[in-house]
Design a protein around this motif. Structure first.
Motif, mmCIF file in Angstrom:
data_model
loop_
_atom_site.group_PDB
_atom_site.id
_atom_site.type_symbol
_atom_site.label_atom_id
_atom_site.label_comp_id
_atom_site.label_asym_id
_atom_site.label_seq_id
_atom_site.Cartn_x
_atom_site.Cartn_y
_atom_site.Cartn_z
ATOM 1 N N ILE A 1 -31.811 -1.201 -80.023
ATOM 2 C CA ILE A 1 -31.118 0.350 -80.092
ATOM 3 C C ILE A 1 -32.809 1.479 -80.976
ATOM 4 C CG2 ILE A 1 -30.359 1.573 -82.642
ATOM 5 C CD1 ILE A 1 -27.734 -0.642 -82.526
ATOM 6 N N SER A 2 -32.953 0.599 -81.843
ATOM 7 C CA SER A 2 -34.690 0.902 -82.004
ATOM 8 C C SER A 2 -35.003 1.886 -80.822
ATOM 9 C CB SER A 2 -35.432 0.048 -82.485
ATOM 10 O OG SER A 2 -36.471 1.013 -82.815
ATOM 11 N N TYR A 3 -35.104 1.441 -79.785
ATOM 12 C CA TYR A 3 -35.575 1.588 -78.814
ATOM 13 C C TYR A 3 -35.096 2.699 -78.075
ATOM 14 C CZ TYR A 3 -37.942 0.631 -73.611
ATOM 15 O OH TYR A 3 -39.179 1.315 -72.267
ATOM 16 N N LEU A 4 -33.944 2.693 -77.481
ATOM 17 C CA LEU A 4 -32.743 3.591 -76.687
ATOM 18 C C LEU A 4 -33.520 4.858 -77.647
ATOM 19 C CD1 LEU A 4 -30.844 4.281 -75.718
ATOM 20 C CD2 LEU A 4 -29.043 3.790 -77.889
ATOM 21 N N TYR B 1 -41.623 -1.145 -77.910
ATOM 22 C CA TYR B 1 -41.634 -1.344 -76.792
ATOM 23 C C TYR B 1 -41.204 0.413 -75.970
ATOM 24 C CZ TYR B 1 -40.896 -5.879 -75.836
ATOM 25 O OH TYR B 1 -41.315 -7.706 -75.666
ATOM 26 N N ALA B 2 -40.630 1.133 -76.769
ATOM 27 C CA ALA B 2 -40.407 2.494 -77.130
ATOM 28 C C ALA B 2 -42.324 3.794 -76.674
ATOM 29 C CB ALA B 2 -39.699 3.317 -77.782
ATOM 30 N N ALA B 3 -43.268 2.743 -77.295
ATOM 31 C CA ALA B 3 -44.281 3.502 -77.130
ATOM 32 C C ALA B 3 -44.557 2.853 -76.359
ATOM 33 C CB ALA B 3 -45.049 2.855 -78.747
ATOM 34 N N THR B 4 -44.546 2.365 -76.036
ATOM 35 C CA THR B 4 -45.317 1.654 -74.848
ATOM 36 C C THR B 4 -44.612 1.086 -73.173
ATOM 37 O OG1 THR B 4 -44.847 -0.765 -74.830
ATOM 38 C CG2 THR B 4 -46.351 -0.133 -75.748
ATOM 39 N N ASP B 5 -43.744 1.051 -72.249
ATOM 40 C CA ASP B 5 -43.124 0.746 -71.560
ATOM 41 C C ASP B 5 -43.196 2.065 -70.200
ATOM 42 O OD1 ASP B 5 -41.714 -0.250 -69.509
ATOM 43 O OD2 ASP B 5 -39.969 -0.732 -70.763
ATOM 44 N N GLY B 6 -42.744 2.698 -71.066
ATOM 45 C CA GLY B 6 -42.504 3.945 -70.202
ATOM 46 C C GLY B 6 -44.027 5.182 -69.832
ATOM 47 N N VAL B 7 -44.250 4.701 -71.046
ATOM 48 C CA VAL B 7 -46.460 5.096 -71.804
ATOM 49 C C VAL B 7 -46.844 4.913 -70.767
ATOM 50 C CG1 VAL B 7 -47.682 5.434 -73.403
ATOM 51 C CG2 VAL B 7 -44.974 5.899 -73.986
ATOM 52 N N LEU B 8 -46.866 3.377 -70.113
ATOM 53 C CA LEU B 8 -47.745 3.049 -69.464
ATOM 54 C C LEU B 8 -47.581 3.111 -67.900
ATOM 55 C CD1 LEU B 8 -50.489 0.556 -69.009
ATOM 56 C CD2 LEU B 8 -48.246 -1.047 -68.571
ATOM 57 N N SER B 9 -46.789 3.301 -67.421
ATOM 58 C CA SER B 9 -46.196 4.033 -66.240
ATOM 59 C C SER B 9 -46.834 5.407 -66.298
ATOM 60 C CB SER B 9 -44.457 3.494 -65.855
ATOM 61 O OG SER B 9 -43.533 2.585 -65.988
ATOM 62 N N HIS C 1 -35.521 7.841 -68.387
ATOM 63 C CA HIS C 1 -35.216 6.881 -67.935
ATOM 64 C C HIS C 1 -35.195 5.322 -68.712
ATOM 65 C CE1 HIS C 1 -36.079 3.112 -65.757
ATOM 66 N NE2 HIS C 1 -35.137 3.580 -64.114
ATOM 67 N N ARG C 2 -35.910 5.358 -69.865
ATOM 68 C CA ARG C 2 -36.155 4.189 -69.954
ATOM 69 C C ARG C 2 -34.749 4.218 -71.465
ATOM 70 N NH1 ARG C 2 -38.968 3.408 -66.296
ATOM 71 N NH2 ARG C 2 -41.218 1.435 -66.643
ATOM 72 N N THR C 3 -34.734 5.229 -71.839
ATOM 73 C CA THR C 3 -33.517 5.442 -72.509
ATOM 74 C C THR C 3 -31.830 4.822 -72.077
ATOM 75 O OG1 THR C 3 -34.733 7.406 -73.482
ATOM 76 C CG2 THR C 3 -32.223 6.856 -74.437
ATOM 77 N N LEU C 4 -31.385 4.994 -71.118
ATOM 78 C CA LEU C 4 -31.061 5.367 -69.736
ATOM 79 C C LEU C 4 -30.831 3.464 -70.014
ATOM 80 C CD1 LEU C 4 -29.918 7.482 -67.490
ATOM 81 C CD2 LEU C 4 -28.856 7.099 -69.541
ATOM 82 N N ASP C 5 -32.000 3.075 -69.647
ATOM 83 C CA ASP C 5 -32.384 1.274 -69.306
ATOM 84 C C ASP C 5 -31.344 0.868 -70.746
ATOM 85 O OD1 ASP C 5 -34.174 -0.507 -67.230
ATOM 86 O OD2 ASP C 5 -34.315 -0.765 -70.002
#
Length: 453
Positions: free
Chosen positions: A301-304, A358-366, A183-187
């Motif tokens: 791009i890095s987050y993606l 952000y990739a390591a924290t955003d979706g991982v926290l949820s 989900h976060r990748t598409l976001d």
């Protein structure tokens, strides 16, 4: 025995019918090394699948982020250069952008849980944010711009927890990190496209901020249409009685969530807003105003690229190590951004490291928090963690704006890095026993239903 097998088959078929098609993202064995109930024989490869609902919600978020990041990418420069705000005033507005959504996050989570219709709560939130794009056209003063940003962030607050509850509801417990990563990748794909669209608009129409607001509104409307027409209207309570407000309050202050909530507050308060980091890079390296939106692209791009791999890593080794590792990278971001002089290479390093954070924290926290909450109150539990985090970031933005004014950007970043370094070990202690805990209220029956779905 035959009757029991028949009931299990009926249950499996019902869940499959309810969840619909799946998006297959990779082939691998069960993360635990053991087959789940209903899986093929031990040792055989298993298709690890992400529900179509996750993908559709990702598309909605992608379109919404194209819209929001078109605005966000030019907002720091627009407010400081075009509108003429000082850094303290910008810190207040950035704090609103970071934190005002907290006012409705718990309300959104509660409404989704209470009425068992999280989709329509999310629709309302996305609709409010879309309408705010057009409201930017007549907004020019501090009061009017603050009002528009407040409306946009209230919409975000209303939609986030119900949306994440939908994702968690259609996902096996062992794949939560991956599902949120998809989900976060598409976001984030939308977040990478948005600044490029803003850059193209400014290239074609110098100072064309009004054009950015209009295009942003049109894209947001398409996102709302996808949500309304394509995303299933799921009930996430699992047939349980609708929770009362008192029960939801008990969940939010429970011992299972207390450590994660305190850790979110602590780390969030030492998370400097992206706008301040980009302004410091712009002033240090002399970027022209035209190039400013592209700073967001590097981060996104890095987050993606890393949202799904880091989500899978969190499923495998635990969410807590990945979450805290992301904050160690944020510490490195502050140090690199505080260098007195640097070329393009160091700027790119800063942007890429911020994206990895952000990739390591955003979706991982949820994913981490959703494992600690019963299904019937999941939206409210997720909302409580998100609320604490964004309130802390609101305080961080206001404080950092004052610190920048008093000490300058370099010293302000070094102070933030020092405080973050001290906070990370404390957060580890608070999260040490929660990273891979089973969700409260689950049992063999629930595990079987998740496994066969």
């Amino acid at each position: 025995m035959d009757d029991q097998r028949g009931r299990v088959d009926d249950q499996r078929q019902a869940v499959d019918d309810q969840r619909g098609a799946f998006v297959y993202v990779t082939i691998r064995d069960s993360p635990s090394g053991q087959p789940s109930p209903g899986s093929p024989v031990p040792g055989s490869p298993v298709l690890r699948r992400v529900a179509t609902t996750v993908f559709l919600l990702g598309v909605v978020s992608m379109l919404t982020d194209v819209s929001s990041e078109m605005v966000n990418a030019v907002l720091p420069l627009y407010l400081t250069a075009e509108v003429g705000m000082g850094l303290v005033a910008y810190g207040f507005v950035d704090g609103l952008y970071q934190g005002v959504s907290a006012l409705l996050r718990i309300a959104g989570g509660y409404a989704g849980d209470r009425h068992d219709r999280p989709k329509w709560v999310a629709v309302t939130g996305y609709g409010i944010s879309a309408a705010s794009r057009l409201a930017m056209l007549p907004a020019h003063g501090l009061a009017s711009i603050t009002g528009v940003i407040t409306a946009d962030r209230l919409g975000k607050g209303l939609r986030t927890a119900p949306r994440d509850a939908l994702i968690a509801d259609v996902t096996e417990p062992g794949m939560l990190g991956r599902a949120f990563g998809v989900h976060r990748t598409l976001d984030t794909l939308g977040a990478a496209i948005g600044p490029l669209v803003a850059f193209a608009v400014l290239e074609a129409v110098p100072d064309g901020y009004s054009s950015i607001w209009v295009v942003s509104f049109a894209v947001a409307v398409v996102g709302v249409a996808v949500l309304v027409l394509a995303v299933p209207d799921r009930r996430t309570g699992g047939g349980a009685a609708r929770p009362a407000a008192r029960e939801l309050l008990r969940v939010m202050v429970s011992a299972r969530l207390r450590g994660p909530l305190i850790a979110c507050a602590l780390l969030g308060f030492f998370t400097v807003g992206d706008g301040f980091l980009y302004l410091s890079l712009q002033r240090r390296d002399g970027f022209a105003a035209l190039w400013f939106p592209l700073l967001y692209v590097g981060t996104n791009i890095s987050y993606l690229c890393l949202a799904v791999p880091l989500g899978r890593l969190a499923d495998r080794i635990g969410r807590t190590p990945v979450f805290l590792g992301g904050h160690l990278l944020l510490f490195a971001v502050y140090l690199v951004a505080a260098l007195p002089s640097a070329g393009t290479a160091w700027t790119v390093v800063t942007l890429l490291l911020l994206g990895v954070f952000y990739a390591a924290t955003d979706g991982v926290l949820s994913a981490l928090v959703s494992r600690l909450i019963p299904a019937g109150t999941r939206g409210s539990g997720l909302a409580s963690a998100q609320t604490v985090q964004v309130l802390a970031r609101f305080g961080s933005s206001v404080a950092f704006g004052v610190l920048w004014t008093l000490a300058g950007p370099r010293d302000a970043l070094l102070i933030a890095a020092t405080l973050l370094a001290a906070a990370i070990p404390v957060a580890w202690w608070l999260l040490r026993d929660t990273g891979d805990a089973e969700p409260a209220g689950t049992g063999a029956a629930a595990d079987t239903q998740e496994a066969v779905a």
